[in-house]
Design a protein around this motif. Structure first.
Motif, short mmCIF file in Angstrom:
data_model
loop_
_atom_site.label_atom_id
_atom_site.label_comp_id
_atom_site.label_asym_id
_atom_site.label_seq_id
_atom_site.Cartn_x
_atom_site.Cartn_y
_atom_site.Cartn_z
N GLU A 321 0.83 -1.21 0.00
CA GLU A 321 0.00 0.00 0.00
C GLU A 321 0.86 1.26 0.00
N LYS A 322 1.93 1.27 0.80
CA LYS A 322 2.78 2.45 0.88
C LYS A 322 3.62 2.63 -0.38
N ALA A 323 4.09 1.53 -0.95
CA ALA A 323 4.89 1.64 -2.18
C ALA A 323 4.05 2.23 -3.31
N GLN A 324 2.79 1.84 -3.36
CA GLN A 324 1.89 2.39 -4.38
C GLN A 324 1.58 3.85 -4.09
N LYS A 325 1.44 4.18 -2.82
CA LYS A 325 1.10 5.55 -2.43
C LYS A 325 2.23 6.52 -2.69
N PHE A 326 3.46 6.08 -2.43
CA PHE A 326 4.59 7.02 -2.45
C PHE A 326 5.48 6.93 -3.70
N GLY A 327 5.22 6.01 -4.57
CA GLY A 327 6.18 5.88 -5.67
C GLY A 327 5.53 5.78 -7.04
N PRO A 328 6.39 5.84 -8.06
CA PRO A 328 7.79 6.22 -8.00
C PRO A 328 7.93 7.69 -7.60
N GLN A 329 9.05 7.99 -6.90
CA GLN A 329 9.28 9.37 -6.50
C GLN A 329 10.78 9.59 -6.38
N SER A 330 11.20 10.84 -6.38
CA SER A 330 12.61 11.13 -6.19
C SER A 330 12.92 11.08 -4.72
N ASN A 331 14.22 11.11 -4.39
CA ASN A 331 14.61 11.06 -2.97
C ASN A 331 14.75 12.43 -2.37
N GLY A 332 14.28 13.44 -3.07
CA GLY A 332 14.28 14.79 -2.50
C GLY A 332 15.52 15.58 -2.84
N ASN A 333 16.48 14.99 -3.58
CA ASN A 333 17.70 15.73 -3.92
C ASN A 333 17.50 16.53 -5.19
#
Length: 333
Positions: A321-333
């Motif tokens: 559930e969290k992988a689907q919610k948060f990704g794909p995404q950058s690491n903030g850099n």
């Protein structure tokens, strides 16, 4: 830690926890790819491993970075967790802690847990920031003392580096029977560090409260790289220091997390997991605490198969559930 004294004599250990099957053949049978290597950090050279879905064309849901517990390593039964996550479609990476397994350091000795965390974190971040994985969600996973060190890694990390934390029986509160005597620590401390590496701390044999399934205990007990001596002075000093530090800093946790703990855990009090859940600043919808009635310390390696399946199902549901919610995404850099 050594097995309880009532165990029958143990046979010589097989080459692997699964028996004599060659590594490549075993991993292929589990539908995963495996690799291992040594990684040089500013502090030490550490042994690292990875487990990925067998097909290189299978999409990776996220990366998961796993840390084992005290006296253990990433190569024996701990990798049951790593293999399960890889079978679910995750790229899994683990490192032997300093003083454990095939990493540098005196066996069983962690005289500076902040350094131990920074050492593993150096490897984890090199993978996390690599071109191959930088845009995927990334999770830290820690078991037992590895849960405490995982929390240190999180607190040492850049903001938004990690999509979430997963903790299995984390060592945040020591059972009273295992708390080292202040007198012992003070006496050894007066020796100006000379006693820090001594395997001299009193040992309360509580492994019977760690592993419920006796047949699985026999397998764990013959791990050739497991530390079986008395706790070293510096390691226990650090356990006391770090558990207190973490209890005082749980309010700094803002990442989503999943924490699993057995109510009959004799090596790490489930009250520590409850304290994290209560104090963390993580939004309520992103934090999960699962208490398993009557289960012991080792939820994946040491419980009966039906209990293991329950814990793994809860872990899979949460990370999917969290992988689907948060990704794909950058690491903030």
């Amino acid at each position: 830690m050594p097995p309880p004294p009532n165990l029958p004599p143990l046979p010589p250990p097989p080459p692997f926890f699964w028996g004599d099957t060659p590594e490549h053949q075993f991993y292929t049978s589990q539908n995963i790819r495996h690799s291992s290597s040594h990684f040089q950090t500013p502090h030490a050279t550490i042994f690292t491993q990875s487990w990925l879905p067998l097909s290189p064309t299978q999409p990776i849901k996220a990366t998961v970075f796993m840390t084992h517990g005290y006296g253990s390593d990433s190569s024996w039964c701990f990798q049951k967790i790593c293999i399960a996550f890889a079978q679910w479609g995750y790229a899994v990476f683990a490192a032997d802690l300093i003083g454990h397994g095939r990493s540098d350091g005196l066996h069983g000795y962690i005289g500076d847990m902040d350094k131990a965390a920074a050492t593993s974190l150096c490897y984890f971040c090199s993978v996390r920031k690599s071109d191959e994985y930088k845009d995927l969600p990334a999770f830290l996973f820690g078991e037992s003392m590895g849960g405490a060190i995982t929390m240190l890694m999180y607190l040492q990390s850049e903001v938004n580096m990690w999509s979430g934390l997963m903790l299995s029986s984390p060592l945040f509160v020591l059972p009273q029977a295992m708390v080292p005597s202040k007198l012992h620590l003070t006496m050894y401390g007066l020796l100006f560090g000379l006693a820090d590496t001594w395997a001299a701390m009193p040992e309360n044999r509580m492994v019977a409260k760690a592993i419920k399934d006796v047949e699985k205990l026999k397998i764990i007990a013959v791990n050739p790289k497991r530390y079986t001596g008395k706790p070293r002075v510096g390691t226990m000093r650090e356990v006391v220091r770090v558990t207190t530090y973490l209890q005082n800093n749980f309010h700094k946790v803002t990442a989503p997390f999943f924490v699993a703990h057995g109510t009959s855990d004799g090596l790490a009090c489930h009250s520590g997991s409850e304290m994290l859940y209560e104090k963390a600043a993580t939004p309520a919808e992103d934090k999960t605490l699962k208490l398993y009635e009557g289960m012991y310390h080792s939820l994946i390696q040491g419980e009966p198969d039906d209990c293991v399946a329950l814990v793994l199902a809860d872990m899979k549901a949460w990370i999917d559930e969290k992988a689907q919610k948060f990704g794909p995404q950058s690491n903030g850099n």
